[in-house]
Design an enzyme around this catalytic site. Structure first.
Site: not given
Ligand code: BG6
Length: 483
Positions: A216, A235, A240, A331
């Protein structure tokens, strides 16, 4: 082309947390898209329920604004927007008290499909489930939808499952992992199980390793308080990435039906070996120029939480013995790019004098952006000068190949319609979530006990150097992160 949209049966969908971020950003725009496509029947009703003091008109106005903000393209037809907004109702409800429940009961029709979306903090799940029953609002076939995070460890996930089970049977509980609603993720199953080509090669004999990357470019932004207690492992990986791993690694289910698929995924999770410290690299993005680093964004100067993680995972069963799965997510990386790369082994004998290891066949499954699949095939470099090899992609970009087909629905649209249809295939079962935490917990406990400090990495990079080392030391390397 002929529309393949099949309308669903009449339903009443109650969204607890109906004024919240997820409702405005994803759930209601998703429902609007399904309405626009003609999938929502005339009699369908959507009821927002939250603490704010609003009436139907106020709620419609709020959601009208949200649609404009988050799906401006879809709002060009003002009449359509108004027709959709007219289906919305609002009830002010106190999740832990008595206010609003009578009104809600008067709105939810016992003879329609009842679905209740718990888009609220997990600490309220119990109170909501209890009140739906005490007030006799949910009928026997009612469905509830719950969002992640589903617990933060095995113990809390078990407690949540037990709380929900007091009032709802497992076949009524829809635990959302929105990655399962992504088009390519489902296509992965089609490619594996609707083609004869791949399955014979889909094992340790032919596959060297698998890489799963979810990169990301965003940081934690305004979610710092939540994120700092979670980190990338809780997270993203526990849910996922693990779901992606399951779909790649699972045995063919006997049919595409919820329990057959979920039984197979569960077997994969249960076959995961513990991960040793050397097989994990955690990272944290550093400030750069006027861009805040993770520590500033999370608001915790002493934070040891990872915004990046890479790990090597083993599925200990016959099919995958010695074929590692490398997972990484982070991230503030160099690009928003999520893909699964299945890297095949070299040919058993290199007849061209050039190591075929330099040209492994790679099946790339691109989740986002530019959804599609590419199979790298080795051919002869054109022209004279002997037999030199080169790789060419057999490329299928869905946007090109499927031009003119119906728009690909967003993950949430599809999943909400599955709830209405009563199809749990793309939702996580309680035992699956618990098994995932059972594997995750000791990994997190390990680095927490040691107070391990995540490795710094630059904003816009591919993550900490050590992540590359995780691969290099075994003669492998990560694929570049690019859209
Ligand atoms: C969420 C995570 O579940 O998934 C977020 O909580 C993350 O931190 C998001 O950004 C990624 O979803 P997508 O669909 O944008 O890849």
């Amino acid at each position: 082309m002929v529309s393949r949209v099949i309308p669903v049966a009449p339903f009443d969908l109650v969204i607890f947390g109906g004024t919240g971020d997820l409702a405005r950003r994803k759930i209601l725009p998703g429902l609007f898209a399904r309405f626009s496509s003609g999938q929502m029947p005339e009699e369908a009703r959507i009821i927002g329920a939250a603490r704010s003091d609003l009436d139907d008109a106020g709620y419609r106005k709020m959601i009208g604004g949200a649609l404009k903000e988050f799906t401006p393209e879809a709002c060009k037809d003002a009449e359509l927007v108004t027709a959709f907004l007219n289906r919305l109702h609002y009830v002010k409800v106190d999740a832990t008290g008595t206010e609003g429940w009578d009104k809600l009961k008067s709105l939810v029709r016992p003879d329609a499909i009842n679905a209740f979306y718990f888009s609220v903090a997990p600490s309220l799940f119990g109170a909501l489930a209890e009140r739906l029953h005490l007030n006799e609002i949910a009928n026997a076939h009612a469905r509830i939808v719950v969002e992640k995070p589903f617990g933060r460890d095995l113990e809390s996930a078990r407690a949540l499952n037990a709380t929900l089970a007091e009032h709802f049977a497992e076949h009524q509980i829809y635990r959302i992992d929105h990655y399962l609603g992504k088009e390519t993720v489902q296509n992965l199953m089609a490619v594996r199980f609707a083609n004869v080509l791949f399955e014979p090669l889909w094992n340790a004999q032919y596959i060297d390793h698998v890489q799963i990357t979810v990169a990301e470019t965003v940081g934690v932004g305004g979610r710092g308080a939540y994120y700092d207690k979670s980190g990338a492992m809780r997270d993203m990986v526990q849910n996922h990435l693990m779901q992606l791993l399951c779909l790649i690694a699972m045995e063919p289910p006997s049919q595409f039906e919820s329990d057959s698929v979920r039984d197979e995924k569960l077997k994969v999770i249960r076959a995961l070996q513990p991960v040793s410290d050397e097989e994990i690299v955690r990272g944290q993005y550093q400030p750069s120029g006027n861009q805040a680093g993770y520590v500033e964004e999370s608001g915790n100067p002493d934070s040891l939480t990872e915004s990046f993680i890479a790990l090597k995972v083993h599925v200990s069963n016959w099919r995958w013995a010695d074929t590692p799965f490398y997972l990484r997510t982070g991230k503030m990386l160099k690009a928003r790019a999520s893909e699964i790369a299945v890297v095949f082994k070299e040919t058993p004998h290199a007849i061209f004098g050039q190591k075929s290891a330099d040209h492994p066949n790679i099946l790339r499954i691109r989740l986002q952006p530019n959804e599609g699949m590419t199979l790298g095939v080795t051919i002869k470099e054109p022209g004279p000068g002997g037999m030199r090899l080169m790789d060419v992609p057999l490329d299928m970009a869905f946007a090109d190949t499927l031009k003119g087909e119906e728009d690909v629905p967003d993950a949430y649209e599809r999943l909400i319609m599955d709830v209405i249809r009563g199809d749990q295939t793309l939702f996580m079962r309680g035992d699956e979530v618990e098994a995932a935490w059972k594997w995750t917990d000791p990994i997190i406990e390990g680095w927490t006990k040691r107070a391990d400090r995540p490795k710094p990495y630059d904003i816009g990079s591919t993550g900490p150097e050590d992540a590359a080392v995780l691969m290099y030391r075994e003669g492998r390397r990560w694929r570049d992160i690019q859209p």
